[in-house]
Design a protein around this motif. Structure first.
Motif, mmCIF file in Angstrom:
data_model
loop_
_atom_site.group_PDB
_atom_site.id
_atom_site.type_symbol
_atom_site.label_atom_id
_atom_site.label_comp_id
_atom_site.label_asym_id
_atom_site.label_seq_id
_atom_site.Cartn_x
_atom_site.Cartn_y
_atom_site.Cartn_z
ATOM 1 N N LEU A 184 39.395 53.726 50.326
ATOM 2 C CA LEU A 184 38.089 54.103 49.787
ATOM 3 C C LEU A 184 38.332 54.640 48.388
ATOM 4 N N ASN A 185 37.796 53.943 47.388
ATOM 5 C CA ASN A 185 38.121 54.251 45.999
ATOM 6 C C ASN A 185 36.964 54.916 45.270
ATOM 7 N N PHE A 186 37.177 56.163 44.842
ATOM 8 C CA PHE A 186 36.197 56.876 44.036
ATOM 9 C C PHE A 186 36.557 56.854 42.558
ATOM 10 N N ALA A 187 37.741 56.369 42.220
ATOM 11 C CA ALA A 187 38.155 56.324 40.821
ATOM 12 C C ALA A 187 37.338 55.269 40.078
ATOM 13 N N PRO A 188 36.956 55.531 38.844
ATOM 14 C CA PRO A 188 36.124 54.585 38.079
ATOM 15 C C PRO A 188 36.922 53.408 37.539
ATOM 16 N N VAL A 189 37.495 52.633 38.429
ATOM 17 C CA VAL A 189 38.297 51.477 38.046
ATOM 18 C C VAL A 189 38.319 50.503 39.217
ATOM 19 N N VAL A 190 38.418 49.220 38.917
ATOM 20 C CA VAL A 190 38.524 48.194 39.956
ATOM 21 C C VAL A 190 39.993 48.042 40.329
ATOM 22 N N LEU A 191 40.298 48.207 41.593
ATOM 23 C CA LEU A 191 41.675 48.123 42.055
ATOM 24 C C LEU A 191 42.035 46.696 42.454
ATOM 25 N N THR A 192 43.258 46.317 42.136
ATOM 26 C CA THR A 192 43.777 45.013 42.536
ATOM 27 C C THR A 192 44.658 45.197 43.761
ATOM 28 N N VAL A 193 44.319 44.486 44.844
ATOM 29 C CA VAL A 193 45.078 44.625 46.084
ATOM 30 C C VAL A 193 45.380 43.244 46.649
ATOM 31 N N PRO A 194 46.424 43.131 47.463
ATOM 32 C CA PRO A 194 46.745 41.836 48.078
ATOM 33 C C PRO A 194 45.765 41.478 49.186
ATOM 34 N N GLU A 195 45.798 40.222 49.590
ATOM 35 C CA GLU A 195 44.947 39.766 50.688
ATOM 36 C C GLU A 195 45.260 40.561 51.947
ATOM 37 N N GLY A 196 44.215 40.898 52.683
ATOM 38 C CA GLY A 196 44.390 41.668 53.908
ATOM 39 C C GLY A 196 44.172 43.155 53.727
#
Length: 247
Positions: A184-196
């Motif tokens: 759950l991301n509250f930081a003002p940035v789009v996170l890059t994550v792997p599939e799954g």
């Protein structure tokens, strides 16, 4: 495969749309409010009104769970709470760690609704030496250097990232490498994550921009505000809203 992954696979096999999954917590919140008032049964129209959706959509959503209600009676509140809770995985405790204990992180740590909804905060972590060791809501803030150790030892399933934007991706990478697949991301940035890996982003500024857009429309009509006032882009659309949608 974890129990959470099994549920995700089962939902896909049963054809439960993601939009329906996103509305289930809203129905659950409305049902809990009904329980608090001692309501035993509720019609689809009443529950839909409480959840802010139309009754046809609600009935279709609940049909994916195999719950159709009883004609003339409606839905049994207690059983529907159980059905939705089971579908969302809330019939067991989920261990949560919060990373970043600034103002937002502290507020999240002190939120009393987690425990009653099946979530147990088991770790508060930060990189700021000045806050390490502080007691917040009965928990001691620990150093981010112990992140992987804490995830493994305490069985953390969900991580909340409330760090500054510059640190969020690095933290997320470490969290994912440690085996956590829900963020759950509250930081003002789009996170890059792997599939799954599932990431839910909460951006209050975007929500406020969207509300501001609607306020403009209500006050100024469909053509928007005077562009000279700086509230609307050259095509007559609220510039903040465009940025929010494109983000």
């Amino acid at each position: 495969m974890t129990s959470r992954q099994n549920r995700t696979r089962d939902r896909a096999e049963r054809g439960i749309p993601e939009a329906t999954v996103a509305r289930l917590p809203v129905y659950l919140r409305a049902l809990h409010a009904l329980q608090d008032r001692g309501v035993a049964t509720v019609s689809s129209e009443e529950l839909a009104a409480a959840a802010g959706v139309n009754s046809a959509k609600l009935r279709k959503d609940l049909s994916h769970l195999g719950s159709y209600g009883t004609r003339g009676v409606g839905y049994e509140v207690e059983y529907l709470v159980y059905q939705i809770s089971r579908e969302l995985g809330l019939t067991q405790d989920w261990v949560v760690a919060i990373i970043g204990v600034g103002n937002l992180g502290r507020a999240l740590a002190g939120y009393g609704g987690f425990a009653s909804r099946g979530f147990r905060v088991a770790g508060l972590l930060d990189a700021d030496e000045s806050v390490i060791g502080q007691e917040i809501s009965g928990m001691t803030v620990e150093h981010i250097d112990r992140l992987e150790e804490i995830i493994a030892e305490r069985g953390v399933s969900i991580v909340v990232i409330a760090t500054p934007a510059a640190a969020a991706q690095t933290v997320c990478d470490r969290v994912v490498a440690a085996g956590v697949t829900s963020v759950l991301n509250f930081a003002p940035v789009v996170l890059t994550v792997p599939e799954g890996v599932d990431v839910r982003k909460v951006d209050l500024s975007i929500e406020l921009q969207i509300l501001a857009f609607h306020e403009q429309r209500k006050a100024g009509g469909p053509d928007g505000y005077d562009p000279m006032a700086g509230g609307v882009s050259g095509n007559g659309r609220a510039s903040g809203y465009v940025e929010a949608v494109e983000a």
